[in-house]
Motif scaffolding. Structure first.
Motif, short mmCIF file in Angstrom:
data_model
loop_
_atom_site.label_atom_id
_atom_site.label_comp_id
_atom_site.label_asym_id
_atom_site.label_seq_id
_atom_site.Cartn_x
_atom_site.Cartn_y
_atom_site.Cartn_z
N GLY A 93 22.34 -33.08 -19.08
CA GLY A 93 22.92 -31.74 -18.97
C GLY A 93 21.88 -30.80 -18.39
N ASP A 94 21.62 -29.70 -19.09
CA ASP A 94 20.60 -28.74 -18.65
C ASP A 94 19.25 -29.00 -19.30
OD1 ASP A 94 22.43 -27.37 -17.08
OD2 ASP A 94 23.01 -26.01 -18.70
N THR A 95 19.12 -30.09 -20.03
CA THR A 95 17.91 -30.37 -20.79
C THR A 95 17.09 -31.47 -20.14
OG1 THR A 95 19.03 -29.75 -22.84
CG2 THR A 95 17.04 -31.07 -23.07
N ASP A 96 15.78 -31.29 -20.16
CA ASP A 96 14.86 -32.31 -19.68
C ASP A 96 14.26 -33.03 -20.88
OD1 ASP A 96 14.88 -31.76 -16.80
OD2 ASP A 96 13.94 -29.86 -17.35
N LEU A 97 14.37 -34.35 -20.87
CA LEU A 97 13.68 -35.18 -21.85
C LEU A 97 12.54 -35.85 -21.11
CD1 LEU A 97 16.67 -36.95 -23.64
CD2 LEU A 97 15.57 -34.79 -24.23
N MET A 98 11.37 -35.88 -21.69
CA MET A 98 10.21 -36.49 -21.05
C MET A 98 9.72 -37.64 -21.89
SD MET A 98 8.32 -33.18 -19.52
CE MET A 98 9.19 -32.09 -18.43
N PHE A 99 9.09 -38.63 -21.22
CA PHE A 99 8.72 -39.88 -21.85
C PHE A 99 7.36 -40.34 -21.35
CE2 PHE A 99 13.25 -39.62 -21.65
CZ PHE A 99 13.73 -40.21 -22.81
N SER A 100 6.66 -41.09 -22.21
CA SER A 100 5.40 -41.70 -21.82
C SER A 100 5.10 -42.86 -22.75
CB SER A 100 4.26 -40.68 -21.91
OG SER A 100 3.03 -41.27 -21.56
N ASP A 101 4.36 -43.84 -22.24
CA ASP A 101 3.75 -44.86 -23.08
C ASP A 101 2.41 -44.31 -23.54
OD1 ASP A 101 5.50 -47.18 -23.11
OD2 ASP A 101 5.04 -47.41 -20.98
N THR A 102 1.97 -44.73 -24.72
CA THR A 102 0.61 -44.39 -25.12
C THR A 102 -0.34 -45.15 -24.21
OG1 THR A 102 0.61 -46.16 -26.76
CG2 THR A 102 1.12 -43.96 -27.54
N PHE A 103 -1.47 -44.58 -23.95
CA PHE A 103 -2.47 -45.28 -23.14
C PHE A 103 -3.04 -46.40 -24.00
CE2 PHE A 103 -6.59 -45.97 -21.15
CZ PHE A 103 -6.21 -46.06 -19.82
N PRO A 104 -3.15 -47.61 -23.45
CA PRO A 104 -3.66 -48.73 -24.25
C PRO A 104 -4.98 -48.39 -24.93
CG PRO A 104 -2.84 -49.50 -22.15
CD PRO A 104 -2.82 -48.00 -22.09
N GLY A 105 -5.05 -48.72 -26.21
CA GLY A 105 -6.24 -48.41 -26.98
C GLY A 105 -6.14 -47.11 -27.73
N THR A 106 -5.12 -46.31 -27.43
CA THR A 106 -4.90 -45.04 -28.10
C THR A 106 -4.00 -45.28 -29.30
OG1 THR A 106 -5.02 -43.90 -25.97
CG2 THR A 106 -4.05 -42.68 -27.80
N ALA A 107 -4.30 -44.65 -30.41
CA ALA A 107 -3.49 -44.81 -31.62
C ALA A 107 -2.08 -44.32 -31.37
CB ALA A 107 -4.12 -44.04 -32.77
N HIS A 108 -1.10 -45.02 -31.94
CA HIS A 108 0.30 -44.64 -31.81
C HIS A 108 0.94 -44.65 -33.18
CE1 HIS A 108 4.64 -45.38 -31.13
NE2 HIS A 108 4.46 -44.52 -30.17
N GLN A 109 1.50 -43.52 -33.58
CA GLN A 109 2.22 -43.46 -34.85
C GLN A 109 3.60 -44.04 -34.59
OE1 GLN A 109 2.28 -39.66 -36.76
NE2 GLN A 109 4.07 -40.18 -37.98
N ALA A 110 3.93 -45.09 -35.32
CA ALA A 110 5.16 -45.84 -35.05
C ALA A 110 6.41 -44.96 -35.08
CB ALA A 110 5.29 -46.99 -36.03
#
Length: 142
Positions: free
Chosen positions: A63-80
């Motif tokens: 619609g009028d909304t932008d959703l943005m996405f990324s993978d964590t950079f390898p080696g960077t902590a990621h909260q599940a």
């Protein structure tokens, strides 16, 4: 003053899968995908072929909304996953609410089934297969 906000989803190596899922479930259009490999090489921080294929930034227009996405950079902590932020969706039609809710529930968990509430003819909560919680709310009559 004018401020725009948009959700930015961060995944642990499965952004392409999530992007495809949300494009279908929310009937969005992928605007672009940039990988870590699309950036100029930095000899101080060499990337493996696997790292180069990870998504650095992607954009989905819903619609009028932008959703943005990324993978964590390898080696960077990621909260599940976590429920500190939930995404509220406000389709104007009940049929559309059912379609979106069911698409998000595919492989996920219905927290509260779609139902009539005091504030809405149809409201429900679903946690999708990526651990993101959505509130689907058809606006009530004013």
């Amino acid at each position: 003053m004018s401020i725009r906000l948009n959700p930015y989803f961060v995944f642990n190596g499965n952004t392409r899968e999530a992007l495809d899922f949300y494009a279908k479930a929310l009937r969005g259009n992928v605007v672009g995908i940039m990988t870590f490999g699309d950036m100029p090489e930095n000899p101080s921080h060499p990337l493996t072929d696997e790292m180069k294929n990870l998504v650095m930034h992607a954009q989905l227009k819903v619609g009028d909304t932008d959703l943005m996405f990324s993978d964590t950079f390898p080696g960077t902590a990621h909260q599940a996953e976590g429920d500190t932020v939930q995404i509220a969706i406000h389709p104007s039609e009940e049929a559309e609410a059912w379609e979106i809710f069911n698409a998000l529930a595919d492989g996920g968990q219905v927290v509260m089934p779609l139902q009539k509430t005091d504030w809405s003819p149809l409201y429900g909560i679903v946690k999708d297969r990526f651990g993101v919680t959505f509130q689907v709310n058809v606006p009530g009559e004013e």
